[in-house]
Design a protein around this motif. Structure first.
Motif, PDB file in Angstrom:
ATOM      1  N   ASP A 149       0.713  -1.199  -0.422  1.00  0.00           N
ATOM      2  CA  ASP A 149       0.477   0.235  -0.062  1.00  0.00           C
ATOM      3  C   ASP A 149       0.460   1.328  -0.095  1.00  0.00           C
ATOM      4  O   ASP A 149       0.915   2.521  -0.233  1.00  0.00           O
ATOM      5  CB  ASP A 149      -0.928   0.281   1.047  1.00  0.00           C
ATOM      6  CG  ASP A 149      -2.374  -0.996   0.552  1.00  0.00           C
ATOM      7  OD1 ASP A 149      -2.125  -0.878   0.393  1.00  0.00           O
ATOM      8  OD2 ASP A 149      -2.563  -1.512   1.850  1.00  0.00           O
ATOM      9  N   HIS A 162      -2.415   0.741  -8.966  1.00  0.00           N
ATOM     10  CA  HIS A 162      -3.566   1.226  -8.139  1.00  0.00           C
ATOM     11  C   HIS A 162      -4.686   1.839  -9.062  1.00  0.00           C
ATOM     12  O   HIS A 162      -5.747   1.396  -9.044  1.00  0.00           O
ATOM     13  CB  HIS A 162      -3.206   1.943  -7.178  1.00  0.00           C
ATOM     14  CG  HIS A 162      -4.552   1.776  -5.779  1.00  0.00           C
ATOM     15  ND1 HIS A 162      -5.228   2.911  -6.485  1.00  0.00           N
ATOM     16  CD2 HIS A 162      -4.363   1.551  -4.810  1.00  0.00           C
ATOM     17  CE1 HIS A 162      -6.094   2.588  -5.162  1.00  0.00           C
ATOM     18  NE2 HIS A 162      -5.201   2.005  -4.394  1.00  0.00           N
ATOM     19  N   THR A 168      -4.997  -2.823  -4.380  1.00  0.00           N
ATOM     20  CA  THR A 168      -4.361  -2.806  -4.183  1.00  0.00           C
ATOM     21  C   THR A 168      -3.028  -4.157  -4.895  1.00  0.00           C
ATOM     22  O   THR A 168      -2.981  -4.882  -4.283  1.00  0.00           O
ATOM     23  CB  THR A 168      -3.412  -2.944  -2.790  1.00  0.00           C
ATOM     24  OG1 THR A 168      -3.932  -1.213  -2.424  1.00  0.00           O
ATOM     25  CG2 THR A 168      -1.778  -2.707  -2.672  1.00  0.00           C
TER      26      THR A 168
END
Length: 291
Positions: A149, A162, A168
Protein backbone atom coordinates in the motif's frame (compact mmCIF):
# COMPACT_ATOMS: atom_id res chain seq x y z
CA UNK A 1 72.33 -5.93 -64.62
CA UNK A 2 72.01 -5.81 -60.79
CA UNK A 3 69.34 -7.94 -59.13
CA UNK A 4 66.66 -5.78 -57.43
CA UNK A 5 67.06 -5.89 -53.64
CA UNK A 6 63.95 -3.96 -52.61
CA UNK A 7 61.65 -7.01 -52.21
CA UNK A 8 64.31 -8.72 -50.07
CA UNK A 9 64.57 -5.60 -47.92
CA UNK A 10 60.80 -5.40 -47.48
CA UNK A 11 60.76 -9.06 -46.48
CA UNK A 12 63.26 -8.36 -43.71
CA UNK A 13 61.19 -5.39 -42.49
CA UNK A 14 58.19 -7.74 -42.29
CA UNK A 15 60.20 -10.32 -40.34
CA UNK A 16 61.37 -7.61 -37.94
CA UNK A 17 57.82 -6.55 -37.06
CA UNK A 18 56.60 -10.13 -36.81
CA UNK A 19 59.29 -10.86 -34.24
CA UNK A 20 58.86 -7.70 -32.22
CA UNK A 21 55.05 -7.65 -32.10
CA UNK A 22 54.58 -10.72 -29.85
CA UNK A 23 57.26 -9.43 -27.49
CA UNK A 24 55.36 -6.36 -26.43
CA UNK A 25 55.09 -6.55 -22.66
CA UNK A 26 51.89 -5.94 -20.69
CA UNK A 27 50.98 -2.27 -20.53
CA UNK A 28 50.31 -0.59 -17.19
CA UNK A 29 46.72 -1.08 -16.03
CA UNK A 30 44.38 1.89 -15.84
CA UNK A 31 43.60 2.73 -12.21
CA UNK A 32 40.68 5.09 -12.85
CA UNK A 33 37.56 5.07 -15.00
CA UNK A 34 36.02 8.51 -15.04
CA UNK A 35 36.13 9.36 -11.31
CA UNK A 36 35.94 5.78 -9.97
CA UNK A 37 39.22 4.21 -8.80
CA UNK A 38 40.00 0.77 -10.23
CA UNK A 39 41.89 -1.42 -7.77
CA UNK A 40 42.47 -5.12 -7.25
CA UNK A 41 40.55 -7.40 -7.69
CA UNK A 42 39.00 -5.38 -10.54
CA UNK A 43 40.48 -4.37 -13.86
CA UNK A 44 39.22 -2.70 -17.01
CA UNK A 45 42.13 -3.93 -19.14
CA UNK A 46 42.51 -7.63 -19.86
CA UNK A 47 45.18 -9.17 -17.66
CA UNK A 48 44.61 -6.65 -14.85
CA UNK A 49 43.06 -7.47 -11.48
CA UNK A 50 42.01 -11.02 -10.57
CA UNK A 51 40.99 -13.52 -13.28
CA UNK A 52 37.76 -14.31 -11.39
CA UNK A 53 36.52 -10.82 -12.32
CA UNK A 54 37.76 -10.88 -15.92
CA UNK A 55 35.53 -9.11 -18.46
CA UNK A 56 33.06 -7.98 -15.76
CA UNK A 57 33.83 -4.27 -16.09
CA UNK A 58 33.89 -2.05 -19.14
CA UNK A 59 35.22 1.51 -19.17
CA UNK A 60 33.91 3.80 -21.90
CA UNK A 61 32.93 7.29 -20.77
CA UNK A 62 31.63 5.64 -17.57
CA UNK A 63 32.25 2.38 -15.74
CA UNK A 64 29.79 -0.45 -16.41
CA UNK A 65 29.25 -3.86 -14.84
CA UNK A 66 28.54 -6.40 -17.60
CA UNK A 67 26.00 -9.23 -17.19
CA UNK A 68 23.99 -11.36 -19.66
CA UNK A 69 20.97 -9.08 -19.10
CA UNK A 70 22.74 -5.80 -19.84
CA UNK A 71 25.27 -3.16 -18.84
CA UNK A 72 24.76 -1.62 -15.41
CA UNK A 73 26.37 1.69 -14.55
CA UNK A 74 28.69 1.48 -11.55
CA UNK A 75 27.82 4.23 -9.09
CA UNK A 76 30.54 3.51 -6.55
CA UNK A 77 33.02 0.90 -5.28
CA UNK A 78 33.86 0.66 -1.58
CA UNK A 79 37.13 -1.26 -1.36
CA UNK A 80 37.10 -1.27 2.44
CA UNK A 81 33.63 -2.79 2.70
CA UNK A 82 34.19 -4.84 -0.49
CA UNK A 83 31.00 -3.69 -2.17
CA UNK A 84 29.92 -2.18 -5.47
CA UNK A 85 26.70 -0.29 -6.18
CA UNK A 86 25.28 -0.57 -9.68
CA UNK A 87 22.17 0.91 -11.26
CA UNK A 88 19.99 -0.56 -13.97
CA UNK A 89 18.83 2.23 -16.31
CA UNK A 90 15.96 -0.03 -17.39
CA UNK A 91 14.75 -0.66 -13.84
CA UNK A 92 11.57 0.85 -12.44
CA UNK A 93 11.90 3.26 -9.51
CA UNK A 94 9.52 5.32 -7.41
CA UNK A 95 9.60 8.08 -10.02
CA UNK A 96 9.72 6.17 -13.33
CA UNK A 97 8.01 3.03 -14.63
CA UNK A 98 10.08 0.95 -17.04
CA UNK A 99 9.09 -1.97 -19.30
CA UNK A 100 9.28 -5.60 -18.18
CA UNK A 101 12.87 -6.51 -17.33
CA UNK A 102 14.92 -9.32 -15.74
CA UNK A 103 18.20 -9.06 -13.83
CA UNK A 104 20.48 -11.94 -14.84
CA UNK A 105 24.03 -12.74 -13.71
CA UNK A 106 26.39 -15.49 -14.87
CA UNK A 107 27.04 -18.44 -12.57
CA UNK A 108 30.52 -17.07 -11.83
CA UNK A 109 29.14 -13.63 -10.98
CA UNK A 110 26.49 -15.13 -8.70
CA UNK A 111 29.28 -16.78 -6.70
CA UNK A 112 32.05 -14.15 -6.78
CA UNK A 113 30.06 -10.89 -6.60
CA UNK A 114 26.38 -11.52 -5.74
CA UNK A 115 23.90 -8.90 -4.51
CA UNK A 116 24.50 -8.15 -0.83
CA UNK A 117 22.16 -9.36 1.94
CA UNK A 118 20.98 -5.76 2.51
CA UNK A 119 19.74 -5.51 -1.08
CA UNK A 120 16.13 -6.52 -1.72
CA UNK A 121 14.15 -6.98 -4.91
CA UNK A 122 10.58 -5.68 -4.95
CA UNK A 123 8.25 -7.58 -7.28
CA UNK A 124 5.42 -5.29 -8.35
CA UNK A 125 1.92 -5.74 -9.75
CA UNK A 126 1.87 -9.49 -9.21
CA UNK A 127 -1.13 -11.60 -10.17
CA UNK A 128 -3.08 -13.52 -7.53
CA UNK A 129 -1.71 -16.70 -9.17
CA UNK A 130 1.92 -15.68 -8.71
CA UNK A 131 4.01 -18.54 -7.20
CA UNK A 132 5.45 -16.15 -4.59
CA UNK A 133 1.94 -15.55 -3.30
CA UNK A 134 1.03 -19.22 -3.25
CA UNK A 135 3.36 -22.24 -3.16
CA UNK A 136 6.48 -20.07 -2.67
CA UNK A 137 4.97 -17.39 -0.46
CA UNK A 138 7.74 -18.01 2.10
CA UNK A 139 10.08 -16.26 -0.34
CA UNK A 140 8.40 -12.94 0.49
CA UNK A 141 9.31 -11.22 3.73
CA UNK A 142 8.69 -8.08 5.73
CA UNK A 143 10.86 -5.14 4.77
CA UNK A 144 11.36 -2.78 7.72
CA UNK A 145 7.63 -2.42 8.25
CA UNK A 146 6.91 -1.24 4.69
CA UNK A 147 3.93 -2.46 2.69
CA UNK A 148 2.57 -2.69 -0.85
CA UNK A 149 0.00 0.00 0.00
CA UNK A 150 2.83 2.37 0.86
CA UNK A 151 4.58 1.75 -2.45
CA UNK A 152 1.48 2.15 -4.61
CA UNK A 153 0.31 5.17 -2.63
CA UNK A 154 3.59 7.12 -2.36
CA UNK A 155 5.32 6.49 -5.68
CA UNK A 156 4.15 8.37 -8.75
CA UNK A 157 5.27 5.54 -11.04
CA UNK A 158 3.51 2.77 -9.09
CA UNK A 159 0.19 4.58 -8.58
CA UNK A 160 -0.74 3.42 -12.08
CA UNK A 161 -1.12 -0.18 -10.86
CA UNK A 162 -3.60 0.96 -8.21
CA UNK A 163 -5.57 3.07 -10.68
CA UNK A 164 -5.83 0.32 -13.31
CA UNK A 165 -7.07 -2.33 -10.90
CA UNK A 166 -8.97 -0.04 -8.52
CA UNK A 167 -7.34 -2.05 -5.74
CA UNK A 168 -3.90 -2.76 -4.29
CA UNK A 169 -2.17 -5.36 -6.48
CA UNK A 170 0.01 -7.83 -4.58
CA UNK A 171 3.74 -7.16 -4.34
CA UNK A 172 6.62 -9.12 -2.81
CA UNK A 173 9.79 -8.07 -0.99
CA UNK A 174 12.31 -10.82 -1.71
CA UNK A 175 16.00 -11.68 -2.07
CA UNK A 176 18.21 -12.09 -5.11
CA UNK A 177 17.86 -15.88 -4.98
CA UNK A 178 14.21 -15.55 -6.04
CA UNK A 179 14.93 -13.61 -9.23
CA UNK A 180 18.03 -15.73 -9.79
CA UNK A 181 16.02 -18.90 -10.25
CA UNK A 182 12.71 -17.49 -11.55
CA UNK A 183 12.18 -15.00 -14.37
CA UNK A 184 9.58 -12.25 -14.21
CA UNK A 185 7.34 -14.33 -16.48
CA UNK A 186 7.45 -17.27 -14.05
CA UNK A 187 6.95 -14.97 -11.07
CA UNK A 188 3.93 -13.48 -12.86
CA UNK A 189 4.79 -9.95 -11.73
CA UNK A 190 4.91 -7.21 -14.34
CA UNK A 191 7.73 -5.05 -12.89
CA UNK A 192 10.51 -5.01 -10.35
CA UNK A 193 12.69 -2.54 -8.53
CA UNK A 194 15.62 -3.04 -6.16
CA UNK A 195 16.67 -1.19 -3.03
CA UNK A 196 19.92 -1.37 -1.04
CA UNK A 197 21.04 -0.49 2.49
CA UNK A 198 17.59 -1.61 3.60
CA UNK A 199 18.66 -1.95 7.25
CA UNK A 200 18.71 1.85 7.50
CA UNK A 201 15.36 2.47 5.78
CA UNK A 202 12.96 1.80 8.65
CA UNK A 203 10.54 4.72 8.84
CA UNK A 204 11.89 6.14 5.57
CA UNK A 205 9.34 6.63 2.78
CA UNK A 206 9.79 5.09 -0.70
CA UNK A 207 10.65 8.47 -2.21
CA UNK A 208 13.88 8.45 -0.18
CA UNK A 209 14.90 4.82 -0.65
CA UNK A 210 18.25 4.01 -2.25
CA UNK A 211 17.37 2.45 -5.59
CA UNK A 212 19.97 0.21 -7.15
CA UNK A 213 21.79 -3.06 -6.48
CA UNK A 214 24.68 -3.41 -4.05
CA UNK A 215 27.04 -6.28 -4.83
CA UNK A 216 29.38 -7.89 -2.31
CA UNK A 217 32.66 -9.53 -3.26
CA UNK A 218 35.62 -11.20 -1.62
CA UNK A 219 39.26 -10.65 -2.55
CA UNK A 220 41.12 -13.82 -3.58
CA UNK A 221 44.38 -14.35 -1.69
CA UNK A 222 47.04 -14.47 -4.41
CA UNK A 223 49.83 -12.55 -2.72
CA UNK A 224 48.77 -9.25 -4.22
CA UNK A 225 49.77 -7.24 -1.12
CA UNK A 226 53.42 -8.12 -1.65
CA UNK A 227 53.26 -6.94 -5.26
CA UNK A 228 51.59 -3.63 -4.34
CA UNK A 229 54.05 -2.91 -1.52
CA UNK A 230 56.92 -3.11 -4.01
CA UNK A 231 55.26 -0.66 -6.41
CA UNK A 232 53.51 -3.14 -8.71
CA UNK A 233 49.94 -3.69 -9.89
CA UNK A 234 48.32 -7.11 -9.59
CA UNK A 235 47.27 -8.86 -12.76
CA UNK A 236 47.29 -12.24 -14.44
CA UNK A 237 48.57 -14.04 -17.52
CA UNK A 238 45.75 -13.86 -20.07
CA UNK A 239 46.48 -17.41 -21.27
CA UNK A 240 47.16 -19.30 -18.04
CA UNK A 241 45.39 -16.84 -15.68
CA UNK A 242 48.31 -17.26 -13.29
CA UNK A 243 49.13 -14.29 -11.02
CA UNK A 244 51.46 -11.61 -12.46
CA UNK A 245 52.90 -8.55 -10.72
CA UNK A 246 52.91 -5.76 -13.32
CA UNK A 247 55.85 -3.53 -12.46
CA UNK A 248 55.89 -1.24 -15.49
CA UNK A 249 54.92 -1.14 -19.15
CA UNK A 250 58.08 -3.13 -19.95
CA UNK A 251 58.62 -5.30 -16.89
CA UNK A 252 56.47 -7.98 -15.28
CA UNK A 253 57.22 -10.26 -12.34
CA UNK A 254 55.71 -13.38 -10.86
CA UNK A 255 55.63 -12.11 -7.27
CA UNK A 256 57.02 -8.62 -6.66
CA UNK A 257 58.83 -5.67 -8.22
CA UNK A 258 62.39 -4.63 -7.54
CA UNK A 259 65.15 -7.01 -6.45
CA UNK A 260 63.45 -10.05 -5.00
CA UNK A 261 62.13 -13.53 -5.48
CA UNK A 262 60.29 -14.19 -8.69
CA UNK A 263 61.80 -11.41 -10.79
CA UNK A 264 63.30 -13.77 -13.34
CA UNK A 265 60.09 -14.25 -15.32
CA UNK A 266 59.62 -10.62 -16.23
CA UNK A 267 63.28 -9.63 -16.52
CA UNK A 268 64.26 -12.64 -18.61
CA UNK A 269 61.45 -11.86 -21.04
CA UNK A 270 62.58 -8.26 -21.26
CA UNK A 271 66.24 -9.22 -21.68
CA UNK A 272 65.38 -11.71 -24.42
CA UNK A 273 63.30 -9.04 -26.13
CA UNK A 274 66.18 -6.54 -26.03
CA UNK A 275 68.67 -9.10 -27.37
CA UNK A 276 66.39 -10.05 -30.25
CA UNK A 277 65.68 -6.40 -31.01
CA UNK A 278 69.42 -5.70 -31.17
CA UNK A 279 69.98 -8.69 -33.40
CA UNK A 280 67.23 -7.70 -35.81
CA UNK A 281 68.50 -4.12 -35.97
CA UNK A 282 71.97 -5.44 -36.92
CA UNK A 283 70.42 -7.62 -39.62
CA UNK A 284 68.41 -4.67 -40.90
CA UNK A 285 71.49 -2.39 -41.04
CA UNK A 286 73.42 -5.12 -42.83
CA UNK A 287 70.82 -5.44 -45.56
CA UNK A 288 70.54 -1.66 -45.88
CA UNK A 289 74.23 -1.57 -46.77
CA UNK A 290 73.56 -4.02 -49.59
CA UNK A 291 71.09 -1.70 -51.28
Amino acid sequence: MATPKQPFFNFNILILFLFLEPLQVHSVCRNFCNNIPIKYPFGVDDGCGAPQFRHMLNCTTDLFFITPSGNYKVQSIDYNKKSMVIFDPAMSTCSILQPHHDFVMTDIQSVTIPPSPDTIFVLLNCSIDSPVLNHYKSLCFNFSGHSCDELYGSCTAFKLFHLLSNSTPPCCFTSYNTVKFMSMNILDCSHYTSVYNVDSLKGVGPLDWLYGIKLSYSVPDTGCDRCVKTGGMCGFDVETEGMVCICSASNNSTIQCGAGIGMNTGTSLRQSSLLLESFMVIVLIFHLTLL
